[in-house]
Design a protein around this motif. Structure first.
Motif, PDB file in Angstrom:
ATOM      1  N   ILE A   1      51.966 -24.703  26.589  1.00 29.10           N
ATOM      2  CA  ILE A   1      50.811 -25.117  27.391  1.00 29.10           C
ATOM      3  C   ILE A   1      50.323 -26.490  26.962  1.00 29.10           C
ATOM      4  CG2 ILE A   1      48.396 -24.589  27.900  1.00 29.10           C
ATOM      5  CD1 ILE A   1      49.130 -21.629  27.779  1.00 29.10           C
ATOM      6  N   ASN A   2      50.235 -26.705  25.636  1.00 32.55           N
ATOM      7  CA  ASN A   2      49.792 -28.011  25.145  1.00 32.55           C
ATOM      8  C   ASN A   2      50.741 -29.123  25.582  1.00 32.55           C
ATOM      9  OD1 ASN A   2      47.507 -27.029  23.843  1.00 32.55           O
ATOM     10  ND2 ASN A   2      48.611 -26.577  21.954  1.00 32.55           N
ATOM     11  N   ASN A   3      52.034 -28.840  25.548  1.00 30.17           N
ATOM     12  CA  ASN A   3      53.014 -29.842  26.006  1.00 30.17           C
ATOM     13  C   ASN A   3      52.822 -30.157  27.481  1.00 30.17           C
ATOM     14  OD1 ASN A   3      54.151 -29.964  23.456  1.00 30.17           O
ATOM     15  ND2 ASN A   3      55.759 -28.479  23.923  1.00 30.17           N
ATOM     16  N   GLN A   4      52.543 -29.124  28.278  1.00 31.93           N
ATOM     17  CA  GLN A   4      52.315 -29.355  29.701  1.00 31.93           C
ATOM     18  C   GLN A   4      51.037 -30.162  29.930  1.00 31.93           C
ATOM     19  OE1 GLN A   4      52.315 -25.417  31.379  1.00 31.93           O
ATOM     20  NE2 GLN A   4      54.553 -25.284  31.448  1.00 31.93           N
ATOM     21  N   ILE A   5      49.991 -29.882  29.126  1.00 31.50           N
ATOM     22  CA  ILE A   5      48.744 -30.642  29.256  1.00 31.50           C
ATOM     23  C   ILE A   5      48.973 -32.104  28.904  1.00 31.50           C
ATOM     24  CG2 ILE A   5      46.434 -30.934  28.286  1.00 31.50           C
ATOM     25  CD1 ILE A   5      46.291 -27.897  27.996  1.00 31.50           C
ATOM     26  N   GLU A   6      49.703 -32.350  27.798  1.00 33.73           N
ATOM     27  CA  GLU A   6      49.980 -33.726  27.402  1.00 33.73           C
ATOM     28  C   GLU A   6      50.787 -34.459  28.465  1.00 33.73           C
ATOM     29  OE1 GLU A   6      48.801 -35.420  24.882  1.00 33.73           O
ATOM     30  OE2 GLU A   6      47.616 -33.684  24.275  1.00 33.73           O
ATOM     31  N   THR A   7      51.753 -33.740  29.054  1.00 33.51           N
ATOM     32  CA  THR A   7      52.552 -34.343  30.123  1.00 33.51           C
ATOM     33  C   THR A   7      51.679 -34.693  31.329  1.00 33.51           C
ATOM     34  OG1 THR A   7      54.499 -33.081  29.432  1.00 33.51           O
ATOM     35  CG2 THR A   7      54.536 -34.010  31.646  1.00 33.51           C
ATOM     36  N   GLY A   8      50.734 -33.770  31.661  1.00 39.34           N
ATOM     37  CA  GLY A   8      49.824 -34.046  32.767  1.00 39.34           C
ATOM     38  C   GLY A   8      48.927 -35.238  32.485  1.00 39.34           C
ATOM     39  N   LYS A   9      48.466 -35.364  31.216  1.00 38.60           N
ATOM     40  CA  LYS A   9      47.633 -36.505  30.856  1.00 38.60           C
ATOM     41  C   LYS A   9      48.406 -37.814  30.996  1.00 38.60           C
ATOM     42  CE  LYS A   9      44.517 -34.106  27.648  1.00 38.60           C
ATOM     43  NZ  LYS A   9      44.069 -34.007  26.235  1.00 38.60           N
ATOM     44  N   LYS A  10      49.673 -37.799  30.575  1.00 37.77           N
ATOM     45  CA  LYS A  10      50.490 -39.002  30.706  1.00 37.77           C
ATOM     46  C   LYS A  10      50.670 -39.386  32.166  1.00 37.77           C
ATOM     47  CE  LYS A  10      53.111 -38.325  26.425  1.00 37.77           C
ATOM     48  NZ  LYS A  10      54.458 -38.076  25.828  1.00 37.77           N
ATOM     49  N   LYS A  11      50.914 -38.380  33.018  1.00 33.77           N
ATOM     50  CA  LYS A  11      51.059 -38.668  34.446  1.00 33.77           C
ATOM     51  C   LYS A  11      49.758 -39.221  35.009  1.00 33.77           C
ATOM     52  CE  LYS A  11      54.647 -35.222  35.420  1.00 33.77           C
ATOM     53  NZ  LYS A  11      54.989 -34.001  36.191  1.00 33.77           N
ATOM     54  N   LEU A  12      48.609 -38.639  34.563  1.00 32.29           N
ATOM     55  CA  LEU A  12      47.320 -39.122  35.042  1.00 32.29           C
ATOM     56  C   LEU A  12      47.086 -40.559  34.611  1.00 32.29           C
ATOM     57  CD1 LEU A  12      44.639 -38.585  36.438  1.00 32.29           C
ATOM     58  CD2 LEU A  12      43.769 -37.641  34.276  1.00 32.29           C
ATOM     59  N   ARG A  13      47.449 -40.887  33.361  1.00 27.36           N
ATOM     60  CA  ARG A  13      47.293 -42.265  32.902  1.00 27.36           C
ATOM     61  C   ARG A  13      48.166 -43.212  33.722  1.00 27.36           C
ATOM     62  NH1 ARG A  13      46.855 -39.754  27.671  1.00 27.36           N
ATOM     63  NH2 ARG A  13      49.101 -39.955  27.357  1.00 27.36           N
ATOM     64  N   ASN A  14      49.363 -42.746  34.071  1.00 26.12           N
ATOM     65  CA  ASN A  14      50.235 -43.587  34.905  1.00 26.12           C
ATOM     66  C   ASN A  14      49.606 -43.826  36.275  1.00 26.12           C
ATOM     67  OD1 ASN A  14      52.144 -43.718  32.878  1.00 26.12           O
ATOM     68  ND2 ASN A  14      53.303 -41.952  33.622  1.00 26.12           N
ATOM     69  N   VAL A  15      48.991 -42.774  36.849  1.00 29.86           N
ATOM     70  CA  VAL A  15      48.343 -42.932  38.149  1.00 29.86           C
ATOM     71  C   VAL A  15      47.170 -43.898  38.045  1.00 29.86           C
ATOM     72  CG1 VAL A  15      47.011 -41.715  39.922  1.00 29.86           C
ATOM     73  CG2 VAL A  15      49.083 -40.679  38.987  1.00 29.86           C
ATOM     74  N   GLU A  16      46.405 -43.777  36.952  1.00 28.03           N
ATOM     75  CA  GLU A  16      45.275 -44.690  36.760  1.00 28.03           C
ATOM     76  C   GLU A  16      45.747 -46.130  36.606  1.00 28.03           C
ATOM     77  OE1 GLU A  16      43.335 -43.028  33.421  1.00 28.03           O
ATOM     78  OE2 GLU A  16      42.214 -41.527  34.582  1.00 28.03           O
ATOM     79  N   ASP A  17      46.853 -46.320  35.891  1.00 28.84           N
ATOM     80  CA  ASP A  17      47.410 -47.671  35.757  1.00 28.84           C
ATOM     81  C   ASP A  17      47.819 -48.229  37.118  1.00 28.84           C
ATOM     82  OD1 ASP A  17      47.004 -47.526  33.051  1.00 28.84           O
ATOM     83  OD2 ASP A  17      49.061 -46.925  32.580  1.00 28.84           O
ATOM     84  N   ILE A  18      48.446 -47.381  37.945  1.00 30.10           N
ATOM     85  CA  ILE A  18      48.845 -47.821  39.285  1.00 30.10           C
ATOM     86  C   ILE A  18      47.605 -48.174  40.112  1.00 30.10           C
ATOM     87  CG2 ILE A  18      49.927 -47.067  41.440  1.00 30.10           C
ATOM     88  CD1 ILE A  18      51.814 -45.349  39.740  1.00 30.10           C
ATOM     89  N   HIS A  19      46.549 -47.355  39.970  1.00 29.63           N
ATOM     90  CA  HIS A  19      45.308 -47.606  40.696  1.00 29.63           C
ATOM     91  C   HIS A  19      44.726 -48.960  40.313  1.00 29.63           C
ATOM     92  CE1 HIS A  19      40.757 -46.655  40.960  1.00 29.63           C
ATOM     93  NE2 HIS A  19      41.159 -47.229  42.082  1.00 29.63           N
ATOM     94  N   ARG A  20      44.632 -49.235  39.008  1.00 29.23           N
ATOM     95  CA  ARG A  20      44.098 -50.525  38.570  1.00 29.23           C
ATOM     96  C   ARG A  20      44.972 -51.676  39.040  1.00 29.23           C
ATOM     97  NH1 ARG A  20      42.736 -47.383  33.916  1.00 29.23           N
ATOM     98  NH2 ARG A  20      44.768 -47.854  33.003  1.00 29.23           N
ATOM     99  N   SER A  21      46.283 -51.450  39.026  1.00 32.27           N
ATOM    100  CA  SER A  21      47.191 -52.500  39.480  1.00 32.27           C
ATOM    101  C   SER A  21      46.993 -52.798  40.961  1.00 32.27           C
ATOM    102  CB  SER A  21      48.638 -52.087  39.209  1.00 32.27           C
ATOM    103  OG  SER A  21      49.544 -53.044  39.698  1.00 32.27           O
ATOM    104  N   LEU A  22      46.802 -51.747  41.763  1.00 31.48           N
ATOM    105  CA  LEU A  22      46.584 -51.945  43.198  1.00 31.48           C
ATOM    106  C   LEU A  22      45.269 -52.673  43.459  1.00 31.48           C
ATOM    107  CD1 LEU A  22      47.792 -48.529  44.651  1.00 31.48           C
ATOM    108  CD2 LEU A  22      48.892 -50.766  44.921  1.00 31.48           C
ATOM    109  N   LEU A  23      44.212 -52.290  42.711  1.00 30.84           N
ATOM    110  CA  LEU A  23      42.931 -52.980  42.883  1.00 30.84           C
ATOM    111  C   LEU A  23      43.052 -54.455  42.526  1.00 30.84           C
ATOM    112  CD1 LEU A  23      40.381 -50.390  41.429  1.00 30.84           C
ATOM    113  CD2 LEU A  23      40.723 -51.012  43.819  1.00 30.84           C
ATOM    114  N   LEU A  24      43.759 -54.731  41.416  1.00 30.24           N
ATOM    115  CA  LEU A  24      43.941 -56.119  41.014  1.00 30.24           C
ATOM    116  C   LEU A  24      44.747 -56.883  42.051  1.00 30.24           C
ATOM    117  CD1 LEU A  24      43.627 -58.340  38.906  1.00 30.24           C
ATOM    118  CD2 LEU A  24      45.698 -57.464  37.775  1.00 30.24           C
ATOM    119  N   GLU A  25      45.780 -56.239  42.584  1.00 27.73           N
ATOM    120  CA  GLU A  25      46.605 -56.895  43.604  1.00 27.73           C
ATOM    121  C   GLU A  25      45.798 -57.172  44.864  1.00 27.73           C
ATOM    122  OE1 GLU A  25      50.692 -56.004  46.155  1.00 27.73           O
ATOM    123  OE2 GLU A  25      50.070 -54.672  44.528  1.00 27.73           O
ATOM    124  N   PHE A  26      44.941 -56.224  45.209  1.00 28.74           N
ATOM    125  CA  PHE A  26      44.114 -56.413  46.399  1.00 28.74           C
ATOM    126  C   PHE A  26      43.145 -57.582  46.226  1.00 28.74           C
ATOM    127  CE2 PHE A  26      40.089 -55.325  48.606  1.00 28.74           C
ATOM    128  CZ  PHE A  26      40.541 -55.477  49.913  1.00 28.74           C
TER     129      PHE A  26
END
Length: 229
Positions: A143-168
Motif C-alpha cells: 500500500i505504501n508503495n502504491q501511495i508513493e507511486t501515486g504521489k510521484k504521478k501527482l507531482r508529474n501532473v503538477e509539473d505539467i500544469h505549471r509548465s502549461l501555465l508558463l507556456e500560456f
C-alpha cells in the motif's frame, strides 16, 4: 641408436601432460576402431581428463546401455541395483515430506484438527498469528508503495500544469492574438490548462475576428469556460 625407455610417472608440466593425453587418447581410440573393424568386436572406452573433459569411443553398432547389459550378463552382476535402491530411498523420503506438508496445509485451513491436543492447538494458533503478521506487513508495504507511486504521478501532473501555465503566459506575451475566449468558432490554435480545479482553454483567433479588447490591452476576447470530461 635405440630409444630409451620412458619412465611411467605423472608428467608435472601441465602443457606436456595435456599434449601427451591428447596424443595417446587418439592412438587408443584408433586401436579400438581397428579392433572393431578387424575382429568384429564391441569396444567401449570412456576417458575423463584432468580438466574434467569427457572423451569416449563406442563401437558404431553398439550403445553404452547395450554394452553394460552385455557386461552384466557376462559377469552375472547387476550394476544398476544399488543405484535403483538409492533412488527408491530418496523417493520414499520425498513422499514423506510431501505427506507432512499436505497435513500441515490441512491443519492451517481448519481441517484435520480433531486429533490435535491442547498444546498442538496453541502452537498452531501462534504459528498462524505469526504468519498473519508477516502478511499484514507485506500488505502495508505494498500500500505504501502504491501511495508513493501515486504521489510521484501527482507531482508529474503538477509539473505539467505549471509548465502549461508558463507556456500560456509566454505565448500571451509573445503573441497578442492569444487570449481567453468564451464562444465557439474556428480557431488557429489551442492551449489548455487548469486553474484552481477549473479547466480553461486559450484559443488563437483568426485575423477576421474582432474580439473585444479589455482596457486597451491585447487583441483577444477574455473569458473562461469549463471543459466536459
Amino acid at each position: 641408436m635405440a630409444r630409451g625407455q620412458i619412465q611411467i610417472k605423472r608428467i608435472e608440466n601441465q602443457t606436456n601432460r595435456q599434449v601427451t593425453y591428447s596424443k595417446r587418447r587418439n592412438g587408443l581410440f584408433k586401436k579400438a576402431q581397428e579392433l572393431t573393424v578387424l575382429c568384429d568386436a564391441k569396444v567401449s572406452i570412456i576417458m575423463i581428463s584432468s580438466t574434467q573433459k569427457l572423451h569416449e569411443y563406442i563401437s558404431p553398432s553398439s550403445t553404452i546401455k547395450q554394452l553394460f547389459d552385455q557386461y552384466q550378463m557376462a559377469v552375472g552382476v547387476d550394476l544398476w541395483r544399488s543405484q535403483y535402491e538409492k533412488m527408491q530411498l530418496q523417493l520414499n523420503k520425498l513422499k514423506d515430506v510431501n505427506r507432512n506438508l499436505k497435513w500441515e496445509i490441512r491443519r492451517r485451513i481448519g481441517e484435520s484438527v480433531n486429533d490435535m491436543g491442547y498444546d498442538e492447538t496453541v502452537n498452531l494458533i501462534e504459528e498462524i498469528h505469526n504468519s498473519l503478521q508477516v502478511i499484514r506487513e507485506r500488505k502495508y508495504k505494498v500500500i505504501n508503495n502504491q501511495i508513493e507511486t501515486g504521489k510521484k504521478k501527482l507531482r508529474n501532473v503538477e509539473d505539467i500544469h505549471r509548465s502549461l501555465l508558463l507556456e500560456f503566459d509566454i505565448e500571451r506575451q509573445d503573441d497578442p492574438h492569444y487570449a481567453l475566449v468564451e464562444n465557439e468558432g474556428d480557431y488557429n490554435s489551442v492551449i489548455g490548462f487548469t486553474n484552481g480545479g477549473q479547466q480553461i482553454v486559450a484559443l488563437r483567433l483568426p485575423t477576421n475576428h474582432h474580439p473585444y479588447l479589455p482596457s486597451g490591452e491585447g487583441s483577444g476576447r477574455r473569458a473562461t469556460f469549463d471543459l466536459l470530461d
